[in-house]
Design a protein around this motif. Structure first.
Motif, PDB file in Angstrom:
ATOM      1  N   LEU A   1    -138.993  41.584 -23.025  1.00  0.00           N
ATOM      2  CA  LEU A   1    -140.140  40.946 -23.689  1.00  0.00           C
ATOM      3  C   LEU A   1    -139.877  39.458 -23.915  1.00  0.00           C
ATOM      4  CD1 LEU A   1    -142.862  41.071 -25.358  1.00  0.00           C
ATOM      5  CD2 LEU A   1    -141.416  41.529 -27.344  1.00  0.00           C
ATOM      6  N   SER A   2    -138.742  39.135 -24.539  1.00  0.00           N
ATOM      7  CA  SER A   2    -138.480  37.723 -24.870  1.00  0.00           C
ATOM      8  C   SER A   2    -138.279  36.863 -23.638  1.00  0.00           C
ATOM      9  CB  SER A   2    -137.283  37.560 -25.792  1.00  0.00           C
ATOM     10  OG  SER A   2    -136.783  38.769 -26.220  1.00  0.00           O
ATOM     11  N   LEU A   3    -137.795  37.453 -22.551  1.00  0.00           N
ATOM     12  CA  LEU A   3    -137.490  36.659 -21.361  1.00  0.00           C
ATOM     13  C   LEU A   3    -138.598  36.733 -20.313  1.00  0.00           C
ATOM     14  CD1 LEU A   3    -133.673  37.403 -20.961  1.00  0.00           C
ATOM     15  CD2 LEU A   3    -134.756  35.413 -22.021  1.00  0.00           C
ATOM     16  N   ASP A   4    -139.772  37.223 -20.700  1.00  0.00           N
ATOM     17  CA  ASP A   4    -140.873  37.318 -19.737  1.00  0.00           C
ATOM     18  C   ASP A   4    -141.430  35.908 -19.465  1.00  0.00           C
ATOM     19  OD1 ASP A   4    -143.204  37.708 -18.316  1.00  0.00           O
ATOM     20  OD2 ASP A   4    -143.775  39.507 -19.447  1.00  0.00           O
ATOM     21  N   LEU A   5    -141.047  35.350 -18.343  1.00  0.00           N
ATOM     22  CA  LEU A   5    -141.440  33.970 -18.007  1.00  0.00           C
ATOM     23  C   LEU A   5    -142.942  33.858 -17.777  1.00  0.00           C
ATOM     24  CD1 LEU A   5    -140.014  31.167 -17.394  1.00  0.00           C
ATOM     25  CD2 LEU A   5    -140.358  31.734 -14.993  1.00  0.00           C
ATOM     26  N   TYR A   6    -143.528  34.912 -17.233  1.00  0.00           N
ATOM     27  CA  TYR A   6    -144.971  34.908 -16.992  1.00  0.00           C
ATOM     28  C   TYR A   6    -145.723  34.790 -18.321  1.00  0.00           C
ATOM     29  CZ  TYR A   6    -149.648  36.517 -15.849  1.00  0.00           C
ATOM     30  OH  TYR A   6    -151.011  36.601 -15.740  1.00  0.00           O
ATOM     31  N   ASP A   7    -145.331  35.624 -19.267  1.00  0.00           N
ATOM     32  CA  ASP A   7    -145.978  35.642 -20.570  1.00  0.00           C
ATOM     33  C   ASP A   7    -145.754  34.327 -21.321  1.00  0.00           C
ATOM     34  OD1 ASP A   7    -147.621  37.502 -21.892  1.00  0.00           O
ATOM     35  OD2 ASP A   7    -146.086  37.712 -23.459  1.00  0.00           O
ATOM     36  N   GLN A   8    -144.551  33.807 -21.184  1.00  0.00           N
ATOM     37  CA  GLN A   8    -144.213  32.527 -21.813  1.00  0.00           C
ATOM     38  C   GLN A   8    -145.143  31.439 -21.267  1.00  0.00           C
ATOM     39  OE1 GLN A   8    -142.008  32.107 -24.206  1.00  0.00           O
ATOM     40  NE2 GLN A   8    -140.942  30.163 -24.050  1.00  0.00           N
ATOM     41  N   TRP A   9    -145.316  31.433 -19.940  1.00  0.00           N
ATOM     42  CA  TRP A   9    -146.194  30.446 -19.292  1.00  0.00           C
ATOM     43  C   TRP A   9    -147.630  30.604 -19.773  1.00  0.00           C
ATOM     44  CZ3 TRP A   9    -149.930  32.073 -15.541  1.00  0.00           C
ATOM     45  CH2 TRP A   9    -150.704  31.009 -15.047  1.00  0.00           C
ATOM     46  N   LYS A  10    -148.118  31.862 -19.786  1.00  0.00           N
ATOM     47  CA  LYS A  10    -149.498  32.145 -20.205  1.00  0.00           C
ATOM     48  C   LYS A  10    -149.786  31.526 -21.575  1.00  0.00           C
ATOM     49  CE  LYS A  10    -152.426  35.018 -18.128  1.00  0.00           C
ATOM     50  NZ  LYS A  10    -153.716  34.483 -17.629  1.00  0.00           N
ATOM     51  N   THR A  11    -148.859  31.754 -22.508  1.00  0.00           N
ATOM     52  CA  THR A  11    -149.049  31.259 -23.878  1.00  0.00           C
ATOM     53  C   THR A  11    -148.907  29.744 -23.934  1.00  0.00           C
ATOM     54  OG1 THR A  11    -148.144  33.328 -24.718  1.00  0.00           O
ATOM     55  CG2 THR A  11    -148.238  31.484 -26.254  1.00  0.00           C
ATOM     56  N   MET A  12    -147.821  29.236 -23.366  1.00  0.00           N
ATOM     57  CA  MET A  12    -147.528  27.806 -23.445  1.00  0.00           C
ATOM     58  C   MET A  12    -148.563  26.963 -22.720  1.00  0.00           C
ATOM     59  SD  MET A  12    -143.884  26.096 -22.491  1.00  0.00           S
ATOM     60  CE  MET A  12    -143.042  26.730 -23.928  1.00  0.00           C
ATOM     61  N   ASN A  13    -149.122  27.529 -21.671  1.00  0.00           N
ATOM     62  CA  ASN A  13    -150.051  26.769 -20.842  1.00  0.00           C
ATOM     63  C   ASN A  13    -151.382  26.504 -21.544  1.00  0.00           C
ATOM     64  OD1 ASN A  13    -150.071  25.469 -18.301  1.00  0.00           O
ATOM     65  ND2 ASN A  13    -151.634  26.916 -17.628  1.00  0.00           N
ATOM     66  N   LYS A  14    -151.684  27.307 -22.576  1.00  0.00           N
ATOM     67  CA  LYS A  14    -152.961  27.108 -23.292  1.00  0.00           C
ATOM     68  C   LYS A  14    -153.000  25.744 -23.964  1.00  0.00           C
ATOM     69  CE  LYS A  14    -153.701  32.007 -24.133  1.00  0.00           C
ATOM     70  NZ  LYS A  14    -153.026  32.933 -25.049  1.00  0.00           N
TER      71      LYS A  14
ATOM     72  N   GLU B   1    -147.162  39.025 -13.207  1.00  0.00           N
ATOM     73  CA  GLU B   1    -147.509  39.732 -14.444  1.00  0.00           C
ATOM     74  C   GLU B   1    -146.943  41.159 -14.401  1.00  0.00           C
ATOM     75  OE1 GLU B   1    -151.694  39.866 -15.242  1.00  0.00           O
ATOM     76  OE2 GLU B   1    -151.367  40.632 -17.283  1.00  0.00           O
ATOM     77  N   GLY B   2    -146.274  41.527 -15.480  1.00  0.00           N
ATOM     78  CA  GLY B   2    -145.789  42.912 -15.585  1.00  0.00           C
ATOM     79  C   GLY B   2    -144.439  43.171 -14.948  1.00  0.00           C
ATOM     80  N   ASN B   3    -143.857  42.197 -14.279  1.00  0.00           N
ATOM     81  CA  ASN B   3    -142.553  42.413 -13.634  1.00  0.00           C
ATOM     82  C   ASN B   3    -141.405  42.508 -14.636  1.00  0.00           C
ATOM     83  OD1 ASN B   3    -143.587  42.367 -11.073  1.00  0.00           O
ATOM     84  ND2 ASN B   3    -142.808  40.341 -10.520  1.00  0.00           N
ATOM     85  N   ALA B   4    -141.440  41.665 -15.660  1.00  0.00           N
ATOM     86  CA  ALA B   4    -140.276  41.510 -16.538  1.00  0.00           C
ATOM     87  C   ALA B   4    -139.927  42.801 -17.274  1.00  0.00           C
ATOM     88  CB  ALA B   4    -140.519  40.389 -17.537  1.00  0.00           C
TER      89      ALA B   4
ATOM     90  N   THR C   1    -135.704  38.325 -14.004  1.00  0.00           N
ATOM     91  CA  THR C   1    -136.446  39.515 -14.441  1.00  0.00           C
ATOM     92  C   THR C   1    -137.951  39.391 -14.180  1.00  0.00           C
ATOM     93  OG1 THR C   1    -136.686  41.158 -16.207  1.00  0.00           O
ATOM     94  CG2 THR C   1    -136.772  38.860 -16.892  1.00  0.00           C
ATOM     95  N   THR C   2    -138.445  38.164 -14.029  1.00  0.00           N
ATOM     96  CA  THR C   2    -139.889  37.962 -13.872  1.00  0.00           C
ATOM     97  C   THR C   2    -140.301  37.745 -12.418  1.00  0.00           C
ATOM     98  OG1 THR C   2    -139.895  36.880 -16.049  1.00  0.00           O
ATOM     99  CG2 THR C   2    -141.864  36.600 -14.702  1.00  0.00           C
ATOM    100  N   ALA C   3    -139.502  36.989 -11.677  1.00  0.00           N
ATOM    101  CA  ALA C   3    -139.944  36.551 -10.343  1.00  0.00           C
ATOM    102  C   ALA C   3    -139.730  37.611  -9.264  1.00  0.00           C
ATOM    103  CB  ALA C   3    -139.205  35.273  -9.960  1.00  0.00           C
ATOM    104  N   ILE C   4    -138.891  38.611  -9.565  1.00  0.00           N
ATOM    105  CA  ILE C   4    -138.564  39.615  -8.547  1.00  0.00           C
ATOM    106  C   ILE C   4    -138.966  40.993  -9.084  1.00  0.00           C
ATOM    107  CG2 ILE C   4    -136.737  40.558  -7.079  1.00  0.00           C
ATOM    108  CD1 ILE C   4    -135.085  37.983  -7.893  1.00  0.00           C
TER     109      ILE C   4
END
Ligand SMILES: *Cc1c(COP(=O)(O)O)cnc(C)c1O
Length: 364
Positions: A220-233, A214-217, A73-76
């Motif tokens: 909400l819960s499975l948005d890998l981009y958003d997960q990365w953004k938060t976790m990467n901090k 960003e914005g592909n997913a 859902t995020t990468a494509i």
């Protein structure tokens, strides 16, 4: 309850030390806990031979399927198109996800015991320039076939496609140089070859690709981009993180490294698998996948004769300390035996003896 070893690749049998890590309730906000997440992310990149300049590791709550879906859902984006290559039910599950998400895709499938054909794939890629992504399962756990990731990697490079590999049941047990293979998204989970307990999956993602998502997913819960953004901090997960599972996983990675890393684990799994195949062949069982294509993870065996009743066999073997897997093929009667996890040569030998006993006493 009688104790048994799991010969079911995921969940699998873990060590006592891995389970003991779960006896303490950790705080998700605490620095010590966030450090565990960051350490795991760095170790996963090391195991993948990937540098933090080019790659990042993102952890995702849920079973492995949730993580595969988060990548799909995020990468494509809806403007892109995936070529999904399948020879088993885990590949077919990805096709199902693509339908749910509403992705553009082409489905290329071959028989469950066959490899995808390079020339046919080249033909598809030559004639459909809309394709932007290639998606394939590495070890199809449905049968135990180990798919030719080098060939798909060659195609992805030649045609400049983004490469997504579901390496759920192989990563950690089969050596893979992710940058060298040009894999953009590699997916695996806590409870397979790294030998943790179930509860989350992870993605080793090429940074510049993920950054463009960003914005592909559409979830909400499975948005890998958003997960990365938060976790990467600082290592803080979005939403509740599976703290016990994360702690156990950290221990499991340390144990993998102590065992000698992926090459040593591969050797153990490979030896287990060889003994298993040889042992069962002697007892009259034939494997569904040829030696050349067989993974060191899980093996599908045909029923030895028409009178064989799997349920009966299953209970006999379970009472003697091992749990097996039913087959997943529709046309042929099969069962499966995994050989990953806290499983050693002596376990396989003991299992072969139990099966020999069953064949001698019950079937004959
Ligand atoms: C285990 C596995 C998955 C994920 O399955 P879950 O039951 O969701 O953990 C996906 N793909 C492959 C190839 C697997 O072996």
């Amino acid at each position: 309850m009688e104790q048994y070893k799991l010969l079911t690749p995921g969940p699998l049998t873990t060590t006592a030390a891995v389970k003991e890590e779960m006896l303490f309730d950790r705080c998700t906000w605490d620095q010590d806990y966030k450090k565990i997440t960051q350490k795991i992310r760095a170790q996963l990149l090391d195991l993948a031979k990937a540098s933090p300049e080019d790659y990042t590791a993102v952890l995702m709550q849920g079973s492995g399927t949730f993580t595969v879906e988060s990548v799909m859902t995020t990468a494509i984006s809806k403007k892109e198109k995936a070529l999904i290559i399948t020879n088993g039910t885990y590949g077919e599950r990805i096709v199902e996800m693509a339908d749910y998400i509403g992705l553009n895709y082409k489905h290329y499938s071959v028989a469950y015991n066959a490899y995808p054909d390079e020339l046919e794939l080249r033909y598809i890629l030559e004639n459909d320039s809309a394709i932007t992504h290639l998606v394939m399962v590495h070890c199809e756990t449905t049968t135990g076939i180990l798919n030719p990731v080098e060939m798909i990697s060659r195609l992805a490079k030649a045609y400049q496609k983004t490469l997504i590999v579901d390496a759920m049941s192989s990563f950690g047990g089969v050596e893979m140089d992710i940058p060298d293979l040009g894999i953009d998204y590699l997916i695996s989970s806590a409870n397979k070859c790294i030998q943790g307990v179930p509860g989350f999956g992870f993605v080793i993602a090429r940074l510049n690709k993920l950054q463009a998502c960003e914005g592909n997913a559409s979830s909400l819960s499975l948005d890998l981009y958003d997960q990365w953004k938060t976790m990467n901090k600082d290592g803080k997960w979005r939403y509740t993180s599976p703290t016990h599972v994360v702690a156990a996983f950290s221990k499991a990675i340390d144990e993998l490294i102590a065992e000698g890393g992926i090459p040593a684990r591969f050797q153990r799994y490979q030896r287990n698998n060889q003994l298993l195949r040889e042992g069962l062949e002697k007892l009259g069982f034939r494997a569904y996948i040829t030696n050349k294509r067989q993974s060191p993870i899980i093996t599908t065996f045909l029923f030895p004769e028409d009178t064989f009743v799997f349920e009966d066999f299953y209970h006999y073997v379970k009472e003697r300390g091992f749990v097996l897997y039913p087959g997943k093929l529709t046309e042929i009667d099969t069962f499966r035996i995994g050989n990953i996890g806290e499983v050693y040569e002596e376990d396989i030998e003991r299992l072969c003896n139990v099966i020999q006993e069953y064949i001698g006493v019950v079937v004959k």
